[in-house]
Design a protein around this motif. Structure first.
Motif, mmCIF file in Angstrom:
data_model
loop_
_atom_site.group_PDB
_atom_site.id
_atom_site.type_symbol
_atom_site.label_atom_id
_atom_site.label_comp_id
_atom_site.label_asym_id
_atom_site.label_seq_id
_atom_site.Cartn_x
_atom_site.Cartn_y
_atom_site.Cartn_z
ATOM 1 N N THR A 60 0.839 -1.200 0.000
ATOM 2 C CA THR A 60 0.000 0.000 0.000
ATOM 3 C C THR A 60 0.876 1.253 0.000
ATOM 4 O O THR A 60 0.594 2.222 -0.716
ATOM 5 C CB THR A 60 -0.937 -0.003 1.223
ATOM 6 O OG1 THR A 60 -1.776 -1.158 1.143
ATOM 7 C CG2 THR A 60 -1.792 1.249 1.266
ATOM 8 N N LYS A 61 1.941 1.242 0.783
ATOM 9 C CA LYS A 61 2.807 2.423 0.899
ATOM 10 C C LYS A 61 3.600 2.658 -0.380
ATOM 11 O O LYS A 61 3.793 3.809 -0.790
ATOM 12 C CB LYS A 61 3.700 2.293 2.116
ATOM 13 C CG LYS A 61 2.872 2.378 3.392
ATOM 14 C CD LYS A 61 3.650 2.058 4.625
ATOM 15 C CE LYS A 61 2.720 2.100 5.839
ATOM 16 N NZ LYS A 61 3.370 1.645 7.039
ATOM 17 N N ALA B 106 1.238 4.156 -2.862
ATOM 18 C CA ALA B 106 1.008 5.575 -2.556
ATOM 19 C C ALA B 106 2.181 6.423 -3.047
ATOM 20 O O ALA B 106 1.989 7.515 -3.593
ATOM 21 C CB ALA B 106 0.796 5.769 -1.059
ATOM 22 N N GLY C 58 1.897 6.847 -6.695
ATOM 23 C CA GLY C 58 0.858 7.844 -6.978
ATOM 24 C C GLY C 58 1.383 9.255 -6.804
ATOM 25 O O GLY C 58 1.054 10.151 -7.587
ATOM 26 N N GLN C 59 2.204 9.479 -5.780
ATOM 27 C CA GLN C 59 2.814 10.796 -5.583
ATOM 28 C C GLN C 59 3.708 11.163 -6.756
ATOM 29 O O GLN C 59 3.741 12.315 -7.197
ATOM 30 C CB GLN C 59 3.636 10.824 -4.279
ATOM 31 C CG GLN C 59 2.827 10.705 -3.003
ATOM 32 C CD GLN C 59 3.753 10.550 -1.801
ATOM 33 O OE1 GLN C 59 4.794 11.186 -1.707
ATOM 34 N NE2 GLN C 59 3.357 9.701 -0.869
#
Length: 192
Positions: free
Chosen positions: A178-179, A182, A185-186
């Motif tokens: 998940t991290k 993320a 995505g950033q």
């Protein structure tokens, strides 16, 4: 065309999260990339000879002093040539890798990358951007136990680079998929 200085500091050359993130960031931003791998080419620690040469006026430096500062001069020239610095910051034991600290020591030079004024130090490398890719096993970015991210952000500001974006892949010891998603995505949200 944008010029990127990609700096990798992870001791790991295979399976490094920060190396993967810096590659993604450089590809996202586009432009020419100058890659500085601090694990492949370890930098020296500061010595008494280096400090003495650094504080000797330019016109008074001996050939030996110029030689002592030549690597620092080259590293600074690479930063000066870059529009954007993309820096991989793995957090080791709550701080930054010694290789990255050595790079900072070699590029933070009075009269070259910062100057002293009656109002305090002033960074001379203005108009640049930095994107820091942070990875950690258990340290949350900008938490009370993260001594790496605030330090690097401050060091960059000290030399004049205030436009700093942090891409966090932190505390990967828990729910890493998940991290990492993320963080990707950033990166995809970064403006080129």
């Amino acid at each position: 065309m944008s010029h990127i200085l990609q700096i990798d500091a992870s001791a790991r050359t295979e399976g490094s999260v920060t190396r993967d993130l810096t590659r993604q960031i450089a590809a996202r931003l586009g432009g020419t990339v100058d890659h500085l791998d601090l694990a492949a080419t370890p930098l020296p620690q500061l010595t008494e000879d280096w400090v003495g040469a650094n504080f000797t006026p330019v016109g008074d430096r001996t050939d030996a002093q110029k030689a002592v500062l030549s690597q620092s001069d080259d590293l600074i020239a690479r930063v000066q040539a870059a529009d954007t610095l993309v820096i991989g910051l793995p957090i080791y034991n709550f701080g930054l890798p010694s290789a990255l600290k050595a790079w900072i020591d070699l590029i933070a030079r009075a009269g070259v990358t910062f100057s002293y004024s009656p109002d305090g130090p002033k960074g001379l490398l203005t108009g640049k951007r930095a994107v820091i890719a942070v990875a950690s096993g258990g340290t949350p970015v900008d938490s009370e136990i993260d001594y790496a991210t605030p330090y690097l952000r401050h060091a960059l500001g000290f030399i004049g680079i205030h436009d700093v974006t942090v891409i966090a892949a932190d505390a990967l010891g828990s729910d890493s998929d998940t991290k990492l998603a993320a963080a990707t995505g950033q990166i995809e949200a970064l403006a080129a």
